[in-house]
Write an enzyme that holds these catalytic residues in place. Structure first.
Site, PDB file in Angstrom:
ATOM      1  N   ARG A  62     -93.788 -12.514  84.626  1.00 21.23           N
ATOM      2  CA  ARG A  62     -94.668 -12.792  83.463  1.00 21.23           C
ATOM      3  C   ARG A  62     -95.017 -14.286  83.337  1.00 21.23           C
ATOM      4  O   ARG A  62     -95.063 -14.847  82.236  1.00 21.23           O
ATOM      5  CB  ARG A  62     -94.029 -12.320  82.148  1.00 21.23           C
ATOM      6  CG  ARG A  62     -93.605 -10.885  82.121  1.00 21.23           C
ATOM      7  CD  ARG A  62     -94.779  -9.900  82.125  1.00 21.23           C
ATOM      8  NE  ARG A  62     -94.295  -8.567  81.903  1.00 21.23           N
ATOM      9  CZ  ARG A  62     -93.948  -7.708  82.875  1.00 21.23           C
ATOM     10  NH1 ARG A  62     -94.072  -8.041  84.142  1.00 21.23           N
ATOM     11  NH2 ARG A  62     -93.503  -6.509  82.574  1.00 21.23           N
ATOM     12  N   SER A  83     -95.900  -7.185  73.615  1.00 21.89           N
ATOM     13  CA  SER A  83     -94.507  -7.646  73.510  1.00 21.89           C
ATOM     14  C   SER A  83     -94.495  -9.034  72.883  1.00 21.89           C
ATOM     15  O   SER A  83     -95.184  -9.930  73.362  1.00 21.89           O
ATOM     16  CB  SER A  83     -93.873  -7.758  74.894  1.00 21.89           C
ATOM     17  OG  SER A  83     -94.054  -6.573  75.604  1.00 21.89           O
ATOM     18  N   GLU A 118     -93.066 -14.349  73.934  1.00 25.48           N
ATOM     19  CA  GLU A 118     -93.884 -14.164  75.124  1.00 25.48           C
ATOM     20  C   GLU A 118     -95.313 -14.698  74.960  1.00 25.48           C
ATOM     21  O   GLU A 118     -95.843 -15.314  75.880  1.00 25.48           O
ATOM     22  CB  GLU A 118     -93.923 -12.683  75.515  1.00 25.48           C
ATOM     23  CG  GLU A 118     -94.624 -12.505  76.844  1.00 25.48           C
ATOM     24  CD  GLU A 118     -94.849 -11.058  77.210  1.00 25.48           C
ATOM     25  OE1 GLU A 118     -95.860 -10.490  76.793  1.00 25.48           O
ATOM     26  OE2 GLU A 118     -94.011 -10.513  77.934  1.00 25.48           O
TER      27      GLU A 118
HETATM   28  P1  NAP Z   1     -89.344   0.684  78.194  1.00 26.50           P
HETATM   29  O1  NAP Z   1     -89.705   1.791  79.119  1.00 26.50           O
HETATM   30  O2  NAP Z   1     -88.926   1.005  76.801  1.00 26.50           O
HETATM   31  O3  NAP Z   1     -88.245  -0.206  78.885  1.00 26.50           O
HETATM   32  C1  NAP Z   1     -87.718  -1.342  78.222  1.00 26.50           C
HETATM   33  C2  NAP Z   1     -87.649  -2.488  79.212  1.00 26.50           C
HETATM   34  O4  NAP Z   1     -86.782  -2.137  80.255  1.00 26.50           O
HETATM   35  C3  NAP Z   1     -88.994  -2.798  79.809  1.00 26.50           C
HETATM   36  O5  NAP Z   1     -89.476  -3.955  79.212  1.00 26.50           O
HETATM   37  C4  NAP Z   1     -88.766  -2.904  81.295  1.00 26.50           C
HETATM   38  O6  NAP Z   1     -88.898  -4.220  81.806  1.00 26.50           O
HETATM   39  C5  NAP Z   1     -87.324  -2.501  81.493  1.00 26.50           C
HETATM   40  N1  NAP Z   1     -87.282  -1.356  82.423  1.00 26.50           N
HETATM   41  C6  NAP Z   1     -87.441  -0.045  82.122  1.00 26.50           C
HETATM   42  N2  NAP Z   1     -87.282   0.709  83.225  1.00 26.50           N
HETATM   43  C7  NAP Z   1     -87.055  -0.144  84.246  1.00 26.50           C
HETATM   44  C8  NAP Z   1     -86.807   0.034  85.638  1.00 26.50           C
HETATM   45  N3  NAP Z   1     -86.771   1.238  86.206  1.00 26.50           N
HETATM   46  N4  NAP Z   1     -86.618  -1.077  86.386  1.00 26.50           N
HETATM   47  C9  NAP Z   1     -86.657  -2.300  85.843  1.00 26.50           C
HETATM   48  N5  NAP Z   1     -86.871  -2.523  84.534  1.00 26.50           N
HETATM   49  C10 NAP Z   1     -87.064  -1.456  83.737  1.00 26.50           C
HETATM   50  O7  NAP Z   1     -90.560  -0.347  78.125  1.00 26.50           O
HETATM   51  P2  NAP Z   1     -91.906  -0.301  77.293  1.00 26.50           P
HETATM   52  O8  NAP Z   1     -91.822  -1.262  76.180  1.00 26.50           O
HETATM   53  O9  NAP Z   1     -92.327   1.095  77.008  1.00 26.50           O
HETATM   54  O10 NAP Z   1     -92.902  -0.919  78.354  1.00 26.50           O
HETATM   55  C11 NAP Z   1     -93.224  -0.247  79.526  1.00 26.50           C
HETATM   56  C12 NAP Z   1     -93.849  -1.223  80.498  1.00 26.50           C
HETATM   57  O11 NAP Z   1     -95.056  -1.789  79.974  1.00 26.50           O
HETATM   58  C13 NAP Z   1     -92.940  -2.399  80.814  1.00 26.50           C
HETATM   59  O12 NAP Z   1     -93.073  -2.702  82.185  1.00 26.50           O
HETATM   60  C14 NAP Z   1     -93.475  -3.496  79.940  1.00 26.50           C
HETATM   61  O13 NAP Z   1     -93.270  -4.789  80.479  1.00 26.50           O
HETATM   62  C15 NAP Z   1     -94.953  -3.197  79.889  1.00 26.50           C
HETATM   63  N6  NAP Z   1     -95.514  -3.701  78.637  1.00 26.50           N
HETATM   64  C16 NAP Z   1     -95.833  -5.036  78.535  1.00 26.50           C
HETATM   65  C17 NAP Z   1     -96.341  -5.524  77.335  1.00 26.50           C
HETATM   66  C18 NAP Z   1     -96.696  -6.961  77.148  1.00 26.50           C
HETATM   67  O14 NAP Z   1     -97.253  -7.292  76.117  1.00 26.50           O
HETATM   68  N7  NAP Z   1     -96.386  -7.837  78.052  1.00 26.50           N
HETATM   69  C19 NAP Z   1     -96.513  -4.677  76.255  1.00 26.50           C
HETATM   70  C20 NAP Z   1     -96.145  -3.372  76.397  1.00 26.50           C
HETATM   71  C21 NAP Z   1     -95.653  -2.883  77.591  1.00 26.50           C
HETATM   72  P3  NAP Z   1     -90.287  -4.891  82.235  1.00 26.50           P
HETATM   73  O15 NAP Z   1     -90.941  -5.262  80.980  1.00 26.50           O
HETATM   74  O16 NAP Z   1     -89.823  -6.053  83.029  1.00 26.50           O
HETATM   75  O17 NAP Z   1     -91.065  -3.913  83.048  1.00 26.50           O
END
Ligand code: NAP
Length: 353
Positions: free
Chosen positions: A167, A244, A340
């Site tokens: 990121r 996020s 972030e």
């Molecule tokens: P989630 O599935 O509730 O998981 C929580 C966190 O755990 C995520 O942030 C993700 O990290 C990590 N994670 C889950 N499974 C993983 C795996 N198999 N291997 C490595 N790391 C894992 O997450 P969520 O909030 O619904 O988001 C889903 C994805 O969308 C994530 O990748 C998240 O980064 C992305 N997202 C980004 C934003 C933003 O504003 N930047 C907003 C919403 C969602 P990572 O974040 O490193 O992937």
């Protein structure tokens, strides 16, 4: 005399997805490279602090901006070339990111499907190396083309020169983009002709299993990602937010192990460099802030990592809630959460906290 694509004292309230009220002293709608050259050569405008704006989906505006905001509206997407193994697909900075990903899918260029429905523009994608569900823009980034305000020239950044990280990128680390030296014009992605689905994230895997899909098509992966996102993440048009609000902390393996023995259900994701990624949303939930409000802002009920503006919030409200959440997480887990989004302060400087 101002060029006709520039307005003075413009509201930014509808130009940031957190819907904070702020004004720009000057606002330019940039539809061509020539307009950037005009700003760079202008006796007054060239000396002002500059801020490059996409769709304002990762931005917290602390106050009115005293300089010039350049809203990137450059449009174009095309197949720029191909070789035996890859397609080179290029998009201008002002293209909407999600529309671009769907265009690539429709044209048979695969790889970006896990990044469907991420808000923002193509030009903003390399800055924070946007990522979701195990895929990052940097996995496919080939080249970034930028306008250099220091000399009016075009500069190309190769993928290694972008210093892409989790990121983050050189544009975020060194604040170049924010200080206004470079305006990203175009991004080229290198998409392999041999496609491999990336379905290791639990939410994706479970949904595909429910539909009995063992070998998904790129479209099915994209549909799955979109369905999950629509369920979990608030639409900024209905409930203003910047996705996020905190970064997932990367902690030492010893700390992760100690926390895991105290909290056996703590999700831990070991990284290649030996650190361990923790889920900031989980920490916030356990610290009692999921679905909880403070004044007109709150942490979302379906995803604790998303700070939402429930109406009429000001920067101070955002600061107060962010502080309260950080203190609660620190008190319970001894972990400092870092914001972030990019915080734009009055001076035009950008801060991470
Ligand atoms: P989630 O599935 O509730 O998981 C929580 C966190 O755990 C995520 O942030 C993700 O990290 C990590 N994670 C889950 N499974 C993983 C795996 N198999 N291997 C490595 N790391 C894992 O997450 P969520 O909030 O619904 O988001 C889903 C994805 O969308 C994530 O990748 C998240 O980064 C992305 N997202 C980004 C934003 C933003 O504003 N930047 C907003 C919403 C969602 P990572 O974040 O490193 O992937």
């Amino acid at each position: 005399m101002l060029p006709d694509f520039i307005v003075q004292k413009a509201s930014l309230a509808a130009r940031n997805t957190l819907a904070l009220a702020a004004r720009a002293e000057f606002l330019a709608s940039i539809e061509s490279r020539e307009q950037l050259a005009t700003v760079a050569a202008h006796p007054l405008l060239s000396r002002l602090p500059r801020f490059i704006l996409g769709e304002g989906s990762n931005l917290v505006l602390a106050a009115d901006f005293p300089g010039i905001v350049l809203k990137m509206e450059l449009k174009e997407r095309k197949l720029a070339g191909e070789d035996d193994s890859c397609y080179y697909v290029s998009a201008a900075a002002g293209e909407n990111w999600h529309e671009f990903t769907q265009w690539t899918l429709q044209h048979g260029f695969f790889g970006l499907e896990n990044l469907s429905l991420i808000p923002g523009t193509v030009g903003a994608a390399p800055i924070q190396n946007i990522g979701a569900y195990g895929v990052e823009a940097g996995d496919f980034l080939h080249e970034v083309e930028a306008f250099d305000f220091a000399n009016g020239e075009i500069r190309f950044f190769s993928a290694p020169e972008c210093k892409l990280a989790y990121r983050s990128s050189i544009f975020k680390q060194e604040g170049w983009h924010l200080c206004g030296r470079y305006a990203i014009l175009r991004v080229v992605f290198r998409l392999p002709k041999q496609w491999q689905p990336r379905t290791e994230y639990g939410d994706i895997r479970k949904r595909l299993e429910l539909r009995s899909i063992r070998t998904p098509t790129p479209q099915q992966v994209a549909e799955t990602v979109m369905a999950i996102r629509r369920e979990k993440l608030p639409d900024p048009l209905k409930l203003p937010n910047v996705g996020s609000f905190f970064q997932n902390p990367l902690v030492a393996a010893e700390l992760a192990a100690a926390l895991s023995s105290a909290y056996p259900d703590l999700p831990v994701y070991p990284q290649q460099d030996g650190k361990v990624k923790l889920a900031a949303g989980w920490l916030i939930e356990k610290a009692g802030w999921k679905g909880r409000n403070l004044g007109p802002v709150g942490m979302h009920e379906a995803q604790a990592l998303v700070l939402v503006n429930r109406g009429g919030a000001r920067f101070a409200d955002v600061q107060n809630l962010a502080r309260a959440v950080r203190e609660a997480v620190f008190a319970r887990f001894g972990i400092h959460l870092e914001p972030e989004p990019i915080v734009v302060l009055q001076t035009g400087a950008a801060h991470g906290d």
